[in-house]
Design a protein around this motif. Structure first.
Motif, PDB file in Angstrom:
ATOM      1  N   TYR A  97     -25.266   3.511   1.070  1.00 32.27           N
ATOM      2  CA  TYR A  97     -23.860   3.256   1.393  1.00 32.27           C
ATOM      3  C   TYR A  97     -23.117   4.578   1.508  1.00 32.27           C
ATOM      4  O   TYR A  97     -23.491   5.561   0.867  1.00 32.27           O
ATOM      5  N   ASP A  98     -22.024   4.570   2.265  1.00 27.69           N
ATOM      6  CA  ASP A  98     -21.258   5.792   2.504  1.00 27.69           C
ATOM      7  C   ASP A  98     -20.696   6.436   1.239  1.00 27.69           C
ATOM      8  O   ASP A  98     -20.785   7.640   1.064  1.00 27.69           O
ATOM      9  N   LYS A  99     -20.118   5.652   0.359  1.00 23.26           N
ATOM     10  CA  LYS A  99     -19.427   6.223  -0.804  1.00 23.26           C
ATOM     11  C   LYS A  99     -19.794   5.492  -2.084  1.00 23.26           C
ATOM     12  O   LYS A  99     -19.524   4.307  -2.231  1.00 23.26           O
ATOM     13  N   GLY A 100     -20.376   6.246  -3.018  1.00 25.04           N
ATOM     14  CA  GLY A 100     -20.697   5.694  -4.326  1.00 25.04           C
ATOM     15  C   GLY A 100     -19.559   5.911  -5.298  1.00 25.04           C
ATOM     16  O   GLY A 100     -18.639   6.703  -5.038  1.00 25.04           O
ATOM     17  N   LYS A 101     -19.628   5.220  -6.432  1.00 26.55           N
ATOM     18  CA  LYS A 101     -18.625   5.399  -7.492  1.00 26.55           C
ATOM     19  C   LYS A 101     -19.244   4.986  -8.826  1.00 26.55           C
ATOM     20  O   LYS A 101     -20.254   4.278  -8.868  1.00 26.55           O
ATOM     21  N   ASN A 102     -18.660   5.466  -9.909  1.00 26.59           N
ATOM     22  CA  ASN A 102     -19.042   5.071 -11.272  1.00 26.59           C
ATOM     23  C   ASN A 102     -20.477   5.424 -11.657  1.00 26.59           C
ATOM     24  O   ASN A 102     -21.065   4.769 -12.522  1.00 26.59           O
ATOM     25  N   VAL A 103     -21.063   6.431 -11.001  1.00 24.62           N
ATOM     26  CA  VAL A 103     -22.387   6.936 -11.364  1.00 24.62           C
ATOM     27  C   VAL A 103     -22.286   8.459 -11.508  1.00 24.62           C
ATOM     28  O   VAL A 103     -21.283   9.061 -11.139  1.00 24.62           O
ATOM     29  N   ALA A 104     -23.345   9.066 -12.022  1.00 23.13           N
ATOM     30  CA  ALA A 104     -23.363  10.523 -12.157  1.00 23.13           C
ATOM     31  C   ALA A 104     -23.161  11.176 -10.785  1.00 23.13           C
ATOM     32  O   ALA A 104     -23.755  10.746  -9.796  1.00 23.13           O
ATOM     33  N   HIS A 105     -22.335  12.212 -10.741  1.00 28.01           N
ATOM     34  CA  HIS A 105     -22.033  12.881  -9.473  1.00 28.01           C
ATOM     35  C   HIS A 105     -23.289  13.443  -8.809  1.00 28.01           C
ATOM     36  O   HIS A 105     -23.404  13.461  -7.583  1.00 28.01           O
ATOM     37  N   ASN A 106     -24.261  13.897  -9.600  1.00 27.65           N
ATOM     38  CA  ASN A 106     -25.466  14.516  -9.028  1.00 27.65           C
ATOM     39  C   ASN A 106     -26.519  13.501  -8.614  1.00 27.65           C
ATOM     40  O   ASN A 106     -27.569  13.867  -8.113  1.00 27.65           O
ATOM     41  N   LEU A 107     -26.230  12.232  -8.784  1.00 25.60           N
ATOM     42  CA  LEU A 107     -27.123  11.170  -8.323  1.00 25.60           C
ATOM     43  C   LEU A 107     -26.932  10.922  -6.829  1.00 25.60           C
ATOM     44  O   LEU A 107     -27.865  10.558  -6.117  1.00 25.60           O
ATOM     45  N   MET A 108     -25.716  11.148  -6.359  1.00 31.42           N
ATOM     46  CA  MET A 108     -25.361  10.842  -4.974  1.00 31.42           C
ATOM     47  C   MET A 108     -25.694  11.993  -4.035  1.00 31.42           C
ATOM     48  O   MET A 108     -25.924  13.121  -4.467  1.00 31.42           O
ATOM     49  N   GLY A 109     -25.690  11.689  -2.743  1.00 31.18           N
ATOM     50  CA  GLY A 109     -25.909  12.707  -1.737  1.00 31.18           C
ATOM     51  C   GLY A 109     -24.715  13.653  -1.675  1.00 31.18           C
ATOM     52  O   GLY A 109     -23.644  13.361  -2.221  1.00 31.18           O
ATOM     53  N   GLU A 110     -24.889  14.776  -1.022  1.00 32.12           N
ATOM     54  CA  GLU A 110     -23.789  15.756  -0.895  1.00 32.12           C
ATOM     55  C   GLU A 110     -22.562  15.152  -0.231  1.00 32.12           C
ATOM     56  O   GLU A 110     -21.441  15.574  -0.485  1.00 32.12           O
TER      57      GLU A 110
END
Length: 195
Positions: A97-110
């Motif tokens: 998905y385009d935008k994640g939330k409520n997880v560790a910042h370094n888990l998501m893509g740049e």
């Protein structure tokens, strides 16, 4: 599954959850292949997984949730087509998905994207439910090496790096397969990243 077997599996799950609550890394079977996991909201634990895998930290990691209701907790906006894809999926499906939330910042893509898979497999689903958080799910290997389809495929280096190794399905010889990965973009754009 007998009552005693179920009791042993639940005890195994509880031990794994205890380790994750303390910021530890687990090695566990998923609905696809064997994976390294941790609390997906714990940035320090996520960083350790990148170190263990020797993987660049700008490459996002997949997150497991136990049912589709949880998806909205960790995604800014879930496109309508995502619900249709989840419902129609026969095999494990990871949606980016385009935008994640409520997880560790370094888990998501740049770019802030997040890859989430709803797991239908008993052990990994119960891990999420009992932890009450999403769980990282990344192949239990050093980056670039072959993904472990059964426990026997996992290298000693990875086993030794984990704080807890699940007992469940260690002797299982049914080889798993990595999930299909689909990226959903704005305007309903669907891109297959891995089939």
């Amino acid at each position: 599954m007998t009552a005693d077997e179920r009791k042993d599996i639940i005890a195994d799950i509880e031990r794994a959850c205890r380790v994750m609550r303390e910021g530890g890394i687990i090695l566990y079977p998923t609905d696809t292949i064997w994976g390294l996991g941790c609390d997906a909201t714990n940035a320090e634990a996520v960083a350790r997984i990148y170190e263990i895998k020797r993987r660049a930290d700008h490459k996002a990691l997949i997150t497991l949730v136990p049912d589709d209701v949880w998806v909205e907790r960790y995604v800014e906006e879930v496109p309508e087509v995502a619900w249709e894809l989840m419902e129609a999926a026969v095999d494990p499906l990871t949606i980016v998905y385009d935008k994640g939330k409520n997880v560790a910042h370094n888990l998501m893509g740049e770019d802030g994207s997040i890859g989430i898979r709803v797991t239908g497999e008993f052990y990994s689903r119960e891990l999420c439910r009992r932890l009450r958080k999403p769980i990282v799910s990344t192949s239990a290997n050093v980056s670039g090496q072959i993904s472990p389809r059964v426990f026997a495929d996992i290298g000693k280096e990875i086993i030794d790096a984990a704080d807890y190794v699940a007992g469940y399905r260690r002797a299982d010889n049914c080889a798993g397969k990595a999930s299909t990965v689909i990226k959903l973009g704005s305007g309903g754009l669907i891109k297959i990243l891995r089939s």
